[in-house]
Design a protein around this motif. Structure first.
Motif, PDB file in Angstrom:
ATOM      1  N   THR A 259      -6.909  30.476  33.642  1.00 48.22           N
ATOM      2  CA  THR A 259      -7.233  29.150  34.179  1.00 48.22           C
ATOM      3  C   THR A 259      -8.730  28.862  34.116  1.00 48.22           C
ATOM      4  O   THR A 259      -9.155  27.773  33.741  1.00 48.22           O
TER       5      THR A 259
ATOM      6  N   ASP B 164      -0.215  23.983  29.716  1.00 43.52           N
ATOM      7  CA  ASP B 164      -1.474  24.413  30.322  1.00 43.52           C
ATOM      8  C   ASP B 164      -2.578  23.437  29.921  1.00 43.52           C
ATOM      9  O   ASP B 164      -2.525  22.828  28.851  1.00 43.52           O
TER      10      ASP B 164
ATOM     11  N   ALA C 112      -2.882  27.178  34.283  1.00 40.59           N
ATOM     12  CA  ALA C 112      -2.221  27.992  33.253  1.00 40.59           C
ATOM     13  C   ALA C 112      -0.792  28.210  33.761  1.00 40.59           C
ATOM     14  O   ALA C 112      -0.371  29.329  34.065  1.00 40.59           O
TER      15      ALA C 112
ATOM     16  N   THR D 189       1.218  19.277  32.950  1.00 34.10           N
ATOM     17  CA  THR D 189       0.116  20.222  33.174  1.00 34.10           C
ATOM     18  C   THR D 189      -0.264  20.283  34.660  1.00 34.10           C
ATOM     19  O   THR D 189      -1.405  20.625  34.994  1.00 34.10           O
TER      20      THR D 189
END
Lengths: 342, 77
Positions: free
Chosen positions: A60, A166, A148, A292
């Motif tokens: 991330t 992501d 993520a 996302t």
């Protein structure tokens, strides 16, 4: 901080925007090699054709740094006093990811922390950043929403695996006045913890900690009760959006663009129907990037600003819904911004 | 009432209703597990009929949905 007749300079004003997606594209055909699903089934259920996923080892923070850098460049550089990171997928359970992101952006030393509100994270983050500015704690705040989410998914669950992508999006907020373009309008936030069970990753927290082994009952993965989540998302987002419009003194017909959390193409369509908004006023990018999570609103804002769907002067309604349950909405008039392609 | 159901299916759910018969199965007509939610929301908002998505999900054919719509229309009236 007095602003005379124009009002006090105590509001958060969007002055920079950027996004970053991972390089790896995952198509429906690739997912169907393993899942009990067809490409038509995935598109019909979700409106999603492909999504971007991190590579193993990519986290991330890597996406957050990319989006944060892009947003700072868009804002013309300069210092910020706080970094707020909205995420469901921090790099580690401890510490928060924001301090690492701040350090890697050359901002080491500023206030930095994560906000956890799942898919509503960006709107909660806007409220957090606006609060820092209103309280005099910051002149400028970097708000990043980065996920993520692929790292949470059950590889054999066709109801969740195709949905999520992501990515990261970020905005820089500066101190300004309520009547300026880019000023974040009245914020509506809410939650319903009585329905927490609808959206979960149960294992790995303090209730069911990982000790020596990861459980094999699926509780380490993201789980969602799709039909109930669908209903709640449409009802909660439409109510929050209506409340935010009322608070801003806007009529629905004055809204040029509604930018909502990209949960599922059918949620967005049902939301537009329920509000009575023409569907072309509600741009979507879910076909190409999937859901996302917290990142979906700033990623869509950036892509819509880049392709001209979103223009300076547009009256914009933002609405999000996510696990918790949580929801939120706000308004702003879109400012002149220089956005760079990721 | 079948015509009302078809118009909602066509205009709101954007399903093809050409040649659709009442004995068609709900799934074959395109009313999947998400569409029952969309249908439930629209019937309540625009037609005043309180039918939950759980109730719709249990019904196998369009005719059964129409019967329930007629019952709820009477209840609401």
């Amino acid at each position: 901080m007095t602003g005379g007749a124009a009002g006090p300079a105590d509001r958060a004003v969007v002055c920079g925007l950027g996004y970053r997606l991972p390089e790896r594209v995952v198509t429906n055909a690739q997912l169907c090699e393993r899942l009990d699903a067809t490409e038509d089934w995935i598109v019909g259920r979700t409106g999603i054709s492909r999504r971007r996923w991190v590579e193993p080892g990519e986290a991330t923070s890597d996406l957050a740094v990319g989006a944060g850098r892009a947003a700072l460049e868009s804002a013309g550089g300069g210092p910020v006093d706080a970094v707020v990171l909205a995420t469901t997928t921090p790099d580690y359970r401890c510490p928060a990811t924001a301090p690492d992101v701040a350090a890697r952006l050359g901002l080491n030393g500023v206030a930095a922390f994560d906000v956890s509100a799942v898919c509503t994270g960006f709107v909660y983050g806007l409220a957090t950043a606006a609060g820092f500015i209103a309280a005099g704690l910051a002149e400028r705040v970097l708000l990043i929403a980065a996920e993520a989410f692929s790292t949470l998914l059950d590889p054999d669950d066709r109801t969740t695996q195709p949905i999520f992508g992501d990515g990261a999006g970020a905005v820089v907020l500066r101190r300004g006045r309520a009547d300026e373009p880019g000023a974040v309008g009245p914020l509506v936030l809410g939650s319903d913890g009585a329905r927490a069970e609808l959206i979960t990753v149960k294992a790995g927290g303090s209730r069911f900690p990982f000790r020596t082994a990861v459980p094999d009952d699926g509780s380490q993965y993201f789980q969602m009760r799709g039909r109930e989540v669908f209903r709640q998302s449409v009802e909660r987002m439409s109510a929050a959006a209506t409340e935010a419009l009322d608070a801003a003194g806007w009529e629905l017909r004055e809204v040029d663009r509604m930018i909502t959390h990209q949960a599922n193409a059918r949620v967005s369509a049902a939301l537009a129907t329920r509000l009575g908004l023409r569907r072309d006023a509600a741009p979507q990018n879910i076909a190409e990037v999937g859901n996302t999570a917290a990142a979906s609103i700033p990623v869509l804002l950036a892509q819509a600003a880049l392709d001209g769907t979103l223009k300076a002067g547009h009256r914009v309604l933002l609405a999000a819904f996510g696990g918790g349950l949580t929801w939120g909405a706000t308004t702003l008039t879109w400012p002149e911004l220089e956005v760079h392609d990721a | 009432m079948f015509e009302l159901l078809k118009s909602v299916m066509s205009e709101v759910l954007q399903l093809n209703v050409d040649g659709l018969r009442p004995d068609a199965s709900r799934e074959d007509a395109g009313i999947d597990s998400l569409a029952v939610v969309e249908l439930s929301l629209v019937l309540k908002q625009h037609h005043g009929m309180e039918i939950t998505d759980d109730e719709l999900f249990e019904l196998a054919t369009l005719a059964e949905i129409v019967t329930l719509m007629e019952q709820r229309k009477r209840t609401a009236a």
